[in-house]
Design a protein around this motif. Sequence first.
Motif, PDB file in Angstrom:
ATOM      1  N   GLU A  79     -46.581 -79.326  -9.177  1.00 52.30           N
ATOM      2  CA  GLU A  79     -45.196 -78.987  -9.495  1.00 52.30           C
ATOM      3  C   GLU A  79     -44.709 -77.757  -8.729  1.00 52.30           C
ATOM      4  OE1 GLU A  79     -43.861 -79.993 -13.813  1.00 52.30           O
ATOM      5  OE2 GLU A  79     -45.814 -78.989 -13.968  1.00 52.30           O
ATOM      6  N   TYR A  80     -45.591 -76.788  -8.554  1.00 51.40           N
ATOM      7  CA  TYR A  80     -45.141 -75.488  -8.056  1.00 51.40           C
ATOM      8  C   TYR A  80     -45.705 -75.084  -6.697  1.00 51.40           C
ATOM      9  CZ  TYR A  80     -43.487 -74.974 -12.833  1.00 51.40           C
ATOM     10  OH  TYR A  80     -42.836 -75.165 -14.018  1.00 51.40           O
ATOM     11  N   THR A  81     -46.673 -75.840  -6.173  1.00 47.56           N
ATOM     12  CA  THR A  81     -47.268 -75.497  -4.881  1.00 47.56           C
ATOM     13  C   THR A  81     -47.278 -76.709  -3.960  1.00 47.56           C
ATOM     14  OG1 THR A  81     -49.589 -76.130  -5.293  1.00 47.56           O
ATOM     15  CG2 THR A  81     -48.846 -74.013  -6.201  1.00 47.56           C
ATOM     16  N   THR A  82     -47.694 -76.489  -2.734  1.00 43.61           N
ATOM     17  CA  THR A  82     -47.760 -77.577  -1.741  1.00 43.61           C
ATOM     18  C   THR A  82     -49.149 -78.204  -1.700  1.00 43.61           C
ATOM     19  OG1 THR A  82     -48.325 -75.995   0.009  1.00 43.61           O
ATOM     20  CG2 THR A  82     -45.988 -76.491  -0.322  1.00 43.61           C
ATOM     21  N   ILE A  83     -49.912 -78.037  -2.768  1.00 42.22           N
ATOM     22  CA  ILE A  83     -51.303 -78.475  -2.783  1.00 42.22           C
ATOM     23  C   ILE A  83     -51.457 -79.990  -2.651  1.00 42.22           C
ATOM     24  CG2 ILE A  83     -51.577 -78.820  -5.261  1.00 42.22           C
ATOM     25  CD1 ILE A  83     -54.202 -77.306  -5.089  1.00 42.22           C
ATOM     26  N   ALA A  84     -50.415 -80.762  -2.952  1.00 48.54           N
ATOM     27  CA  ALA A  84     -50.512 -82.224  -2.848  1.00 48.54           C
ATOM     28  C   ALA A  84     -50.925 -82.659  -1.448  1.00 48.54           C
ATOM     29  CB  ALA A  84     -49.182 -82.869  -3.226  1.00 48.54           C
ATOM     30  N   ALA A  85     -50.542 -81.880  -0.452  1.00 55.08           N
ATOM     31  CA  ALA A  85     -50.895 -82.230   0.922  1.00 55.08           C
ATOM     32  C   ALA A  85     -52.398 -82.174   1.147  1.00 55.08           C
ATOM     33  CB  ALA A  85     -50.181 -81.307   1.900  1.00 55.08           C
ATOM     34  N   ARG A 115     -47.386 -91.193  -3.222  1.00 53.92           N
ATOM     35  CA  ARG A 115     -48.454 -91.890  -3.944  1.00 53.92           C
ATOM     36  C   ARG A 115     -49.455 -90.899  -4.526  1.00 53.92           C
ATOM     37  NH1 ARG A 115     -49.208 -95.091  -7.598  1.00 53.92           N
ATOM     38  NH2 ARG A 115     -51.207 -96.191  -7.646  1.00 53.92           N
ATOM     39  N   VAL A 116     -49.678 -89.785  -3.857  1.00 51.93           N
ATOM     40  CA  VAL A 116     -50.553 -88.747  -4.401  1.00 51.93           C
ATOM     41  C   VAL A 116     -49.988 -88.231  -5.725  1.00 51.93           C
ATOM     42  CG1 VAL A 116     -51.365 -86.381  -4.073  1.00 51.93           C
ATOM     43  CG2 VAL A 116     -51.547 -88.037  -2.210  1.00 51.93           C
ATOM     44  N   TYR A 117     -48.697 -87.909  -5.729  1.00 53.12           N
ATOM     45  CA  TYR A 117     -48.061 -87.438  -6.958  1.00 53.12           C
ATOM     46  C   TYR A 117     -48.166 -88.491  -8.066  1.00 53.12           C
ATOM     47  CZ  TYR A 117     -45.950 -83.174  -5.077  1.00 53.12           C
ATOM     48  OH  TYR A 117     -45.746 -81.911  -4.563  1.00 53.12           O
ATOM     49  N   GLU A 118     -47.937 -89.741  -7.715  1.00 51.31           N
ATOM     50  CA  GLU A 118     -47.983 -90.802  -8.720  1.00 51.31           C
ATOM     51  C   GLU A 118     -49.379 -90.953  -9.318  1.00 51.31           C
ATOM     52  OE1 GLU A 118     -44.420 -93.727  -7.041  1.00 51.31           O
ATOM     53  OE2 GLU A 118     -46.495 -94.066  -6.411  1.00 51.31           O
ATOM     54  N   VAL A 119     -50.392 -90.895  -8.481  1.00 53.12           N
ATOM     55  CA  VAL A 119     -51.767 -91.069  -8.952  1.00 53.12           C
ATOM     56  C   VAL A 119     -52.194 -89.894  -9.824  1.00 53.12           C
ATOM     57  CG1 VAL A 119     -54.175 -91.104  -8.188  1.00 53.12           C
ATOM     58  CG2 VAL A 119     -52.510 -92.584  -7.077  1.00 53.12           C
ATOM     59  N   VAL A 120     -51.861 -88.675  -9.418  1.00 57.45           N
ATOM     60  CA  VAL A 120     -52.278 -87.499 -10.177  1.00 57.45           C
ATOM     61  C   VAL A 120     -51.465 -87.360 -11.459  1.00 57.45           C
ATOM     62  CG1 VAL A 120     -52.519 -84.985 -10.144  1.00 57.45           C
ATOM     63  CG2 VAL A 120     -53.075 -86.322  -8.097  1.00 57.45           C
TER      64      VAL A 120
END
Length: 248
Positions: free
Chosen positions: A155-161, A175-180
């Motif tokens: 939500e608050y960082t760019t860690i999804a990358a 898709r990363v956001y959806e899975v997590v």
Amino acid sequence: MINKTERREHAQVEVTVDLVIFTVRDDQLHVLLIERGQEPFADWPALPGGYVRVGEHLDGAALRELQEETGVDGSRLHLEQFRTYGDPERDPRGRVITVAYLALSPDLPIARAGTDARAADWVPVEAVLDGQIALAFDHVLILREALERARSQLEYTTIAAAFCTEPFTVAELRRVYEVVWGFKLDPSNFRRKVTRAHGFLRPTGEHRSPEIGRPAALYRCGAARLLSPPLLRSSDVADAQFTTPALR
């Protein structure tokens, strides 16, 4: 000056590190587990980890245990401390305080076991959280809290990358956001938010041609570490028509 009576009241403490390593495999969130080869909890699945050696830094212990027990090189992962666990009853061997680490990475290869681990494997997180797989010690609690930490970080960082192999498309990032997070997101809203977030994505100027549809723009992670504005788990990015059960 501490007298002998006061000294006896001080707990004799051992320190360990435990690692929660998440990756996305086959469109599911997976965690790396080992099979313990020693008592207590021999043959039980558990998080990778072990005792901190004399004179060893905590981060160094985490990297060493990860390499020894699974063969994974932690230097290429996003690795951070997220909590310390010190319940007096958490380990039957005595008072053991563990420092828990969260690690994130794109799809990693099959892990190999070593030292006191009989096996190492990637396991769907949902299989643990719904009770199909029981973990040693208090590792289910650690896993649950690591998952919430990862969700909040998105939500608050760019860690999804950290879950993506560069270069990547916005659809792959979504898709990363959806899975997590455990639910579908509206593609248009998501694209608008992440491409407008300051310093999150850096266009490469290149495109990837899918088998069907228009070529997709490719991106790399930008220099920003915090998302501005944040991407909150709220109805403005969720696709209510296609929601899926969230991981517990």
